[in-house]
Enzyme design. Structure first.
Site, mmCIF file in Angstrom:
data_model
loop_
_atom_site.group_PDB
_atom_site.id
_atom_site.type_symbol
_atom_site.label_atom_id
_atom_site.label_comp_id
_atom_site.label_asym_id
_atom_site.label_seq_id
_atom_site.Cartn_x
_atom_site.Cartn_y
_atom_site.Cartn_z
ATOM 1 N N SER A 1 -15.253 10.309 -15.894
ATOM 2 C CA SER A 1 -14.426 11.174 -16.487
ATOM 3 C C SER A 1 -13.000 10.374 -17.066
ATOM 4 C CB SER A 1 -14.093 12.361 -15.941
ATOM 5 O OG SER A 1 -15.053 13.144 -15.404
ATOM 6 N N ARG B 1 -12.126 9.011 -21.120
ATOM 7 C CA ARG B 1 -10.606 9.511 -21.726
ATOM 8 C C ARG B 1 -9.813 8.256 -22.026
ATOM 9 N NH1 ARG B 1 -12.884 13.337 -19.080
ATOM 10 N NH2 ARG B 1 -12.413 15.697 -19.360
ATOM 11 N N GLY C 1 -22.917 14.055 -22.623
ATOM 12 C CA GLY C 1 -22.423 15.428 -23.093
ATOM 13 C C GLY C 1 -20.987 15.346 -23.239
ATOM 14 N N ASP D 1 -20.501 18.774 -10.921
ATOM 15 C CA ASP D 1 -21.590 17.627 -10.998
ATOM 16 C C ASP D 1 -22.410 17.244 -9.397
ATOM 17 O OD1 ASP D 1 -21.471 17.257 -13.529
ATOM 18 O OD2 ASP D 1 -19.706 15.928 -13.097
ATOM 19 N N ARG E 1 -29.804 22.300 -14.936
ATOM 20 C CA ARG E 1 -29.742 21.724 -13.303
ATOM 21 C C ARG E 1 -29.824 22.638 -12.181
ATOM 22 N NH1 ARG E 1 -24.634 17.592 -13.808
ATOM 23 N NH2 ARG E 1 -25.845 15.901 -14.436
ATOM 24 N N ARG F 1 -28.209 12.866 -12.556
ATOM 25 C CA ARG F 1 -27.826 13.163 -10.841
ATOM 26 C C ARG F 1 -28.962 13.773 -10.437
ATOM 27 N NH1 ARG F 1 -22.617 12.369 -11.268
ATOM 28 N NH2 ARG F 1 -21.510 12.386 -13.178
#
Length: 441
Positions: free
Chosen positions: A26, A30, A97, A323, A354, A397
């Protein structure tokens, strides 16, 4: 990517040693995006060099930022907010995504036309939840049926600031709206019903943006910023990804004889729901050497084999561990008693559905589950587990969660495809085998 099936057997000697996990995904996404929007030169240390983040780097290059790599150090010469240039080709976001949704916010408030696509998995995922709010700022979106990629964006360089209340807590949607607000004239406001990971807010402040955050009733938050803004280049050190640490950590808790230290893990309180939940389950999990680096709390995690018990996880904890639910469900399958994981609606719109895929992973390996609304019930160890074949649906994952299941199961577990693990955790299989796992092609 070419499919890479693996077979995982129990680790008789346990997992032990010291290890690092890749940089936080993450924060890596960014850092590249905001450095590209900043004036000046930013150096990023510890960037996750997985396929997802490399796609973000390629996209920002295509939009005019100069991005180079020298060893482990990445250098970004930014263009400034509103100064990105129209890409000459389609932006291919691969499997990410996060990259696609966050970049949608940036593209929506720049005066340019662009097209985004991705791999088969990403093209199957809905983008409507970012398209709908962003289109109200004067930009235009054109996508396949159901809001799916490929997607064309006609950006608006005079974007209207948005005031948006998220119907479902999502850090990605929140971040897309905030990023769109950087080049809008006026006050952008996002209200979220439950606090979600705040890496965007933290990094905006790091680059000099005034971001106001206030707490709402029932634990929600209101985030505000006034645009257009000027971002000033600042170096970034990326901590280890807590979501990536979850896999070796849970494996160590489940495999007898394990004693594992995972160093330099990010401990942002809006990302540590899994650690809280595991402690409630009786995990022998401790945090050592706590410190602050680059505005984010960091520490070392020590995990030892533990006898876990069932747990009831409240829905408001979901954003801080969204997640990690597949690997938590694996832990629950080996725990004593039943567990109920509540409020998992966002799992249905991840790399795969998921929730359904996690249920399948558990059931095919002998675990008992039930889905009630958006809650997942897992009934703990009822007999010998394992022996099944996990269908990963190109979801990294799920692949790693299947591997963790195999390391603790009484029978070997087959994983149909592990190629996509490289998108978020390069070298995962080698790292686990180096700690004592038995994972074979």
């Amino acid at each position: 990517m070419q499919a890479r099936p693996l077979t995982v057997s129990a680790s008789p000697k346990g997992l032990s040693g010291r290890t690092l996990v890749p940089g936080d995904k993450s924060i890596s996404h960014r850092s590249l995006m905001l450095a590209s929007l900043a004036h000046g030169r930013t150096k990023v240390y510890g960037l996750l060099e997985g396929e997802d983040v490399l796609r973000t780097a390629d996209a920002m290059r295509a939009l005019g930022a100069k991005i180079t790599r020298d060893g482990a150090v990445w250098t970004i010469d930014g263009r400034g907010v509103g100064e990105l240039t129209e890409p000459a080709d389609v932006l291919d976001m691969g499997n990410s995504g996060t990259a696609a949704r966050l970049l949608s916010g940036i593209l929506s408030s720049h005066q340019m036309n662009s097209v985004m696509t991705g791999d088969a998995s990403l093209r199957s995922r809905p983008m409507r939840r970012v398209m709908d709010p962003l289109s109200k700022n004067g930009s235009e979106f054109l996508s396949r049926e159901g809001g799916r990629l490929p997607m064309a964006v006609r950006g608006n360089g005079q974007a209207t600031p948005l005031e948006y209340r998220l119907p479902v807590a999502s850090a990605q949607v929140k971040s897309a709206v905030l990023l769109a607000g950087l080049n809008a004239v006026g006050r952008t406001v996002v209200e979220e019903p439950v606090a979600t990971r705040d890496h965007t807010e933290n990094m905006l402040r790091h680059f000099g943006v005034d971001v106001d955050v206030s707490v709402l009733d029932a634990g929600g938050r209101r985030i505000e910023l006034t645009g257009p803004v000027k971002l000033t280049a600042r170096d970034v050190t990326v901590p280890g990804d807590p979501s990536s640490s979850a896999f070796p950590l849970v494996a160590a808790l489940l495999v007898p004889g394990s004693d594992l230290l995972i160093e330099n893990v990010g401990l942002n309180p809006l990302r540590t729901g899994l650690f809280t939940t595991l402690l409630e389950m009786g995990a022998d999990l401790t945090i050592e050497n706590e410190r602050v680096e680059g505005g984010e709390p960091v520490g070392d995690l020590r995990a030892r084999h533990s006898k876990l018990k069932g747990v009831d996880v409240p829905p408001e904890r979901a954003p801080s561990m969204i997640d990690e639910y597949p690997v938590l469900a694996v832990a629950c399958a080996f725990a004593e008693g039943s567990s109920r994981l509540r409020g998992l609606e966002e799992l249905r719109v991840k790399e795969s559905d998921r929730l359904a895929a996690t249920v399948s992973l558990l059931n095919v390996n002998g675990a008992e589950t039930e889905v009630v609304g958006d809650d997942l019930i897992v009934r703990g160890f009822q007999g010998p587990l394992g022996g099944g074949s996990v269908t990963t649906h190109m979801d990294h994952r799920l692949a790693m969660s299947g591997i963790v299941f195999g390391l603790a199961a009484q029978k070997p577990v087959h994983i149909d495809d592990t190629a996509f693990i490289e998108t978020s955790f390069p070298g995962f299989v080698d790292l686990m085998n180096g700690l004592g796992a038995d994972i074979r092609a």
